[in-house]
Design a protein around this motif. Structure first.
Motif, PDB file in Angstrom:
ATOM      1  N   UNK A 187       0.730  -1.142  -0.169  1.00 61.34           N
ATOM      2  CA  UNK A 187       0.119   0.185   0.101  1.00 61.34           C
ATOM      3  C   UNK A 187       0.892   1.146  -0.095  1.00 61.34           C
ATOM      4  N   UNK A 188       2.206   1.203  -0.386  1.00 61.44           N
ATOM      5  CA  UNK A 188       3.136   2.310  -0.397  1.00 61.44           C
ATOM      6  C   UNK A 188       3.241   2.835  -1.948  1.00 61.44           C
ATOM      7  N   UNK A 189       4.102   3.712  -2.121  1.00 59.94           N
ATOM      8  CA  UNK A 189       4.543   4.097  -3.256  1.00 59.94           C
ATOM      9  C   UNK A 189       6.064   3.879  -3.653  1.00 59.94           C
ATOM     10  N   UNK A 190       6.583   4.248  -4.484  1.00 58.50           N
ATOM     11  CA  UNK A 190       7.757   3.947  -5.054  1.00 58.50           C
ATOM     12  C   UNK A 190       8.811   4.808  -4.068  1.00 58.50           C
ATOM     13  N   UNK A 191       8.607   6.122  -4.022  1.00 57.67           N
ATOM     14  CA  UNK A 191       9.203   7.083  -3.072  1.00 57.67           C
ATOM     15  C   UNK A 191       9.128   6.604  -1.744  1.00 57.67           C
ATOM     16  N   UNK A 192       8.152   6.128  -1.308  1.00 58.57           N
ATOM     17  CA  UNK A 192       8.104   5.742   0.046  1.00 58.57           C
ATOM     18  C   UNK A 192       8.885   4.428   0.391  1.00 58.57           C
ATOM     19  N   UNK A 193       8.777   3.519  -0.249  1.00 57.64           N
ATOM     20  CA  UNK A 193       9.288   2.003   0.037  1.00 57.64           C
ATOM     21  C   UNK A 193      10.782   1.948  -0.831  1.00 57.64           C
ATOM     22  N   UNK A 194      10.967   2.863  -1.850  1.00 56.66           N
ATOM     23  CA  UNK A 194      12.425   2.560  -2.183  1.00 56.66           C
ATOM     24  C   UNK A 194      13.370   3.853  -2.221  1.00 56.66           C
ATOM     25  N   UNK A 195      13.415   4.356  -0.919  1.00 58.57           N
ATOM     26  CA  UNK A 195      14.323   5.661  -0.986  1.00 58.57           C
ATOM     27  C   UNK A 195      15.830   5.447  -1.191  1.00 58.57           C
ATOM     28  N   UNK A 196      16.511   6.553  -1.718  1.00 59.73           N
ATOM     29  CA  UNK A 196      17.819   6.470  -1.939  1.00 59.73           C
ATOM     30  C   UNK A 196      18.155   5.114  -2.806  1.00 59.73           C
ATOM     31  N   UNK A 197      18.897   4.274  -2.413  1.00 59.65           N
ATOM     32  CA  UNK A 197      19.423   3.307  -3.355  1.00 59.65           C
ATOM     33  C   UNK A 197      19.003   1.700  -2.837  1.00 59.65           C
ATOM     34  N   UNK A 198      17.707   1.853  -2.131  1.00 62.94           N
ATOM     35  CA  UNK A 198      17.182   0.602  -1.708  1.00 62.94           C
ATOM     36  C   UNK A 198      16.727  -0.419  -2.594  1.00 62.94           C
ATOM     37  N   UNK A 199      17.166  -1.655  -2.482  1.00 69.00           N
ATOM     38  CA  UNK A 199      16.846  -2.715  -3.353  1.00 69.00           C
ATOM     39  C   UNK A 199      15.803  -3.671  -2.593  1.00 69.00           C
ATOM     40  N   UNK A 200      14.638  -3.710  -3.059  1.00 71.44           N
ATOM     41  CA  UNK A 200      13.800  -4.834  -2.449  1.00 71.44           C
ATOM     42  C   UNK A 200      14.013  -6.060  -3.270  1.00 71.44           C
ATOM     43  N   UNK A 201      13.971  -7.133  -2.462  1.00 72.28           N
ATOM     44  CA  UNK A 201      13.971  -8.474  -3.055  1.00 72.28           C
ATOM     45  C   UNK A 201      12.903  -9.438  -2.397  1.00 72.28           C
ATOM     46  N   UNK A 202      11.481  -9.442  -3.273  1.00 71.88           N
ATOM     47  CA  UNK A 202      10.499 -10.159  -2.773  1.00 71.88           C
ATOM     48  C   UNK A 202      10.780 -11.712  -3.055  1.00 71.88           C
ATOM     49  N   UNK A 203      10.311 -12.248  -2.088  1.00 71.10           N
ATOM     50  CA  UNK A 203      10.401 -13.792  -1.976  1.00 71.10           C
ATOM     51  C   UNK A 203      10.242 -14.529  -3.525  1.00 71.10           C
ATOM     52  N   UNK A 204       9.373 -14.104  -4.276  1.00 71.95           N
ATOM     53  CA  UNK A 204       9.238 -14.847  -5.623  1.00 71.95           C
ATOM     54  C   UNK A 204      10.339 -14.374  -6.585  1.00 71.95           C
ATOM     55  N   UNK A 205      11.170 -13.388  -6.425  1.00 74.60           N
ATOM     56  CA  UNK A 205      12.199 -12.835  -7.128  1.00 74.60           C
ATOM     57  C   UNK A 205      13.323 -13.543  -6.587  1.00 74.60           C
ATOM     58  N   UNK A 206      13.543 -13.868  -5.198  1.00 72.33           N
ATOM     59  CA  UNK A 206      14.644 -14.524  -4.814  1.00 72.33           C
ATOM     60  C   UNK A 206      14.482 -16.069  -5.163  1.00 72.33           C
ATOM     61  N   UNK A 207      13.256 -16.701  -5.383  1.00 65.87           N
ATOM     62  CA  UNK A 207      13.191 -17.987  -5.852  1.00 65.87           C
ATOM     63  C   UNK A 207      13.878 -18.064  -7.268  1.00 65.87           C
ATOM     64  N   UNK A 208      13.332 -16.834  -8.075  1.00 73.73           N
ATOM     65  CA  UNK A 208      14.084 -17.075  -9.559  1.00 73.73           C
ATOM     66  C   UNK A 208      15.507 -16.980  -9.517  1.00 73.73           C
ATOM     67  N   UNK A 209      15.999 -15.954  -8.688  1.00 74.92           N
ATOM     68  CA  UNK A 209      17.410 -15.943  -8.618  1.00 74.92           C
ATOM     69  C   UNK A 209      18.116 -17.081  -8.154  1.00 74.92           C
ATOM     70  N   UNK A 210      17.457 -17.773  -7.111  1.00 73.30           N
ATOM     71  CA  UNK A 210      18.215 -19.127  -6.761  1.00 73.30           C
ATOM     72  C   UNK A 210      18.424 -19.942  -7.660  1.00 73.30           C
ATOM     73  N   UNK A 211      17.296 -20.220  -8.588  1.00 69.66           N
ATOM     74  CA  UNK A 211      17.459 -21.088  -9.633  1.00 69.66           C
ATOM     75  C   UNK A 211      18.518 -20.968 -10.474  1.00 69.66           C
TER      76      UNK A 211
END
Length: 458
Positions: A360-384
Motif C-alpha cells: 500500500x505504499x509508493x515507489x518514493x516511500x518504499x524505495x528511498x535512496x538506493x534501496x533494493x527490494x527482493x520479494x520472495x518470488x524474485x529470490x526464488x527465480x534468482x536462486x534457480x
C-alpha cells in the motif's frame, strides 16, 4: 505510421467490419494506448467507467485481430499496425513484380492469362505445400511489450539471411520466451514445419530426434499416401523441407555446478547435432532459447557463418512505466530510477511492483535512496540461476558484489583467493550466463544481483 495515420487506418478497418466509424470512446482508447496509458487513465480522461473503456478496447482488438491476421492487444497495437503497413507495402511490390503490369520504364504490360493460373500453381511447389505445425508446447503470449528492433533482427536473420542456428539468451525473466513466441506467431507460415519443444522433456538426443522424425514421417504419409515410408536421418528432413524448430530452456542440457555450457552425460550427443546443423547445407533454422548457450556457439564470432546470437536486454523506460502503471503505481521522479535499478527486467519489475502494491505504499516511500527490494518470488527465480553456478563462479560473484562501481580486470586478478587462469575462465562463463556486465576491461553486476549475493552470503 504517426498517430493520425494509425487512427485513420483503424477507422477504415472498423468501418469495413461494422459499417460505422470509430466513436469517441474507441478513438480515446486508441489514443490512450498509443500514449501508453492504462484503461483507468483513459476512463478518467474520457469521464466514463473503467469497464466501459475495457469493453471498447476488447471489441477493437477483436476487429483489428481479424483484419491484421494476428492477435492484436493493448500491448502490441502499435507494433502490429507497423507490421501490417510493412506487409502491405511488401505484398503490393510482390504483386506488381509478379504480375508484370509495370516495368522499369513505366510502360504497361498485359497481365497474364488467368486461364494459365492453374498451371502456374503447379509449377510453383511452394504454393501447394501443406504446413505442419507442432506448437502445443509453445506458451501463450501473455503480456508483450514492444520489442520491434529485436523482432526485426531475428526476422532478418531467419527469413533473409537464412541462418541455420540462432541462440536467444539472457538472464531469467528478461523476456526471451515471450519474444520467441511473438516471433513464431509472425513467421510460422513461412515454413513447411514449425515446431516448439521444451528441452526438459527431451534430455537425450535419441528421444528428441525420434519425436521429430515421427512428425515428419506422419505428415509425409498424409501428404503423399505411400504404401511404405522409410525413415531418414534428421538432417535429410531438414534438407528436404523448410523447417523452424524452436528449443526452449536449452540450459537443461547443461550441468549445474560447472562452468557454462558443459553438457550433461546423457545430453552430450546434442553437441554433434548442433555442429551438424551449422556445418551441413540445409534450408531449416534451429532457435535455441535459454540462460546458457552451447560452447560451440559462443566460440563463433564471425558474421559470415550461419550462426547468430542475440542477448536480450531490459525494456526501455516507456515499457517499464507501462508495467508499473498496470500494477496501479503512479509515476513519480523515482519511477525511472526504479526501472534502471531493476534493469528493465519485466519479471523483476512485476515482482517489486506487486510487493509495493500489496504494502500500500509508493515507489518514493518504499524505495528511498538506493534501496533494493527482493520479494520472495524474485529470490526464488534468482536462486534457480545461482544454483547452476560452479563454486569458482560463486567466488567471483562474491568479489564483484563487494564493489559498488565497475572493477578493473587487473585489480580482480590481484585477489589472493582465485588463481588468474581460473578467474578469467569464471569471468567468461559468468558473461555467457548474462550474470555480469563488461565494458572494456571493467566488470560489474547489477544492483539486484549484488543485493541477492550479499543476502546469500549473510
Amino acid at each position: 505510421m504517426n498517430l493520425k495515420e494509425m487512427l485513420n487506418v483503424a477507422d477504415r478497418i472498423v468501418f469495413e467490419k461494422t459499417g460505422q466509424h470509430l466513436d469517441d470512446l474507441q478513438e480515446a482508447v486508441l489514443r490512450g494506448t498509443l500514449e501508453r496509458e492504462t484503461y483507468k487513465h483513459i476512463a478518467k480522461d474520457f469521464d466514463c467507467s473503467e469497464s466501459s473503456a475495457r469493453n471498447a478496447g476488447s471489441e477493437l482488438w477483436r476487429i483489428l485481430s481479424e483484419k491484421l491476421g494476428e492477435d492484436v492487444n493493448k500491448k502490441n497495437f502499435c507494433s502490429a499496425m507497423q507490421r501490417w503497413q510493412v506487409s502491405n507495402v511488401s505484398n503490393f511490390a510482390k504483386d506488381v513484380v509478379g504480375i508484370g503490369i509495370f516495368n522499369l520504364c513505366g510502360e504497361p504490360r498485359h497481365p497474364p492469362d488467368i486461364s494459365n493460373s492453374h498451371n502456374d500453381e503447379k509449377s510453383n511447389p511452394q504454393q501447394t505445400k501443406t504446413l505442419h505445425q507442432d506448437l502445443s508446447e509453445m506458451p501463450d503470449l501473455g503480456d508483450f511489450f514492444d520489442r520491434t528492433p529485436e523482432l526485426q533482427t531475428l526476422t532478418t536473420w531467419i527469413l533473409q539471411q537464412r541462418c541455420r542456428l540462432i541462440t536467444l539468451t539472457g538472464i531469467s525473466g528478461i523476456g526471451k520466451t515471450t519474444l520467441a513466441v511473438q516471433l513464431v506467431q509472425q513467421i510460422k507460415n513461412e515454413f513447411e514445419y514449425a515446431v516448439w519443444y521444451t528441452l526438459d522433456e527431451f534430455p537425450t538426443l535419441e528421444k528428441f530426434q525420434s519425436n521429430l522424425i515421427q512428425l515428419f514421417s506422419n505428415s509425409e504419409k498424409q501428404d503423399s499416401s505411400p504404401t511404405n515410408q522409410k525413415r531418414l536421418p534428421l538432417i535429410n528432413y531438414l534438407q528436404n523441407h523448410r523447417c523452424l524448430i524452436v528449443l526452449d530452456d536449452v540450459h537443461n542440457l547443461f550441468c549445474s555446478g560447472e562452468l557454462a555450457g558443459k553438457y550433461k552425460p546423457e545430453s552430450e550427443e546434442y553437441r554433434s547435432l548442433f555442429k551438424q546443423i551449422e556445418k551441413l547445407s540445409h534450408q531449416s533454422c534451429f532457435m535455441l532459447i535459454g540462460w546458457e548457450q552451447p560452447r560451440e556457439v559462443t566460440q563463433v564470432k564471425s558474421q559470415n557463418t550461419s550462426i547468430r546470437t542475440l542477448q536480450l536486454k531490459g525494456l526501455d523506460i516507456a515499457a517499464g512505466w507501462e508495467i508499473l502503471r498496470d500494477y496501479g503505481l503512479e509515476e513519480s521522479d523515482n519511477s525511472e530510477t526504479l526501472i534502471h535499478r531493476y534493469q528493465g527486467n519485466p519479471l523483476w519489475l512485476k515482482s517489486v511492483a506487486n510487493l509495493i502494491q500489496d504494502l500500500g505504499g509508493g515507489v518514493t516511500d518504499l524505495l528511498p535512496n538506493d534501496t533494493i527490494l527482493l520479494p520472495e518470488d524474485l529470490k526464488d527465480v534468482l536462486q534457480q540461476q545461482f544454483d547452476r553456478l560452479s563454486e569458482l563462479e560463486k567466488q567471483v560473484i562474491s568479489l564483484l558484489a563487494k564493489e559498488s562501481q565497475p572493477i578493473n580486470r587487473a585489480k580482480l586478478l590481484e585477489n589472493e583467493i582465485i588463481p588468474a587462469s581460473d578467474l578469467l575462465n569464471a569471468l567468461q562463463s559468468l558473461s555467457r550466463r548474462c550474470l555480469i556486465e563488461q565494458q572494456a576491461n571493467f566488470y560489474t553486476i547489477s544492483p539486484v544481483l549484488r543485493q541477492y549475493a550479499i543476502a546469500r552470503a549473510v
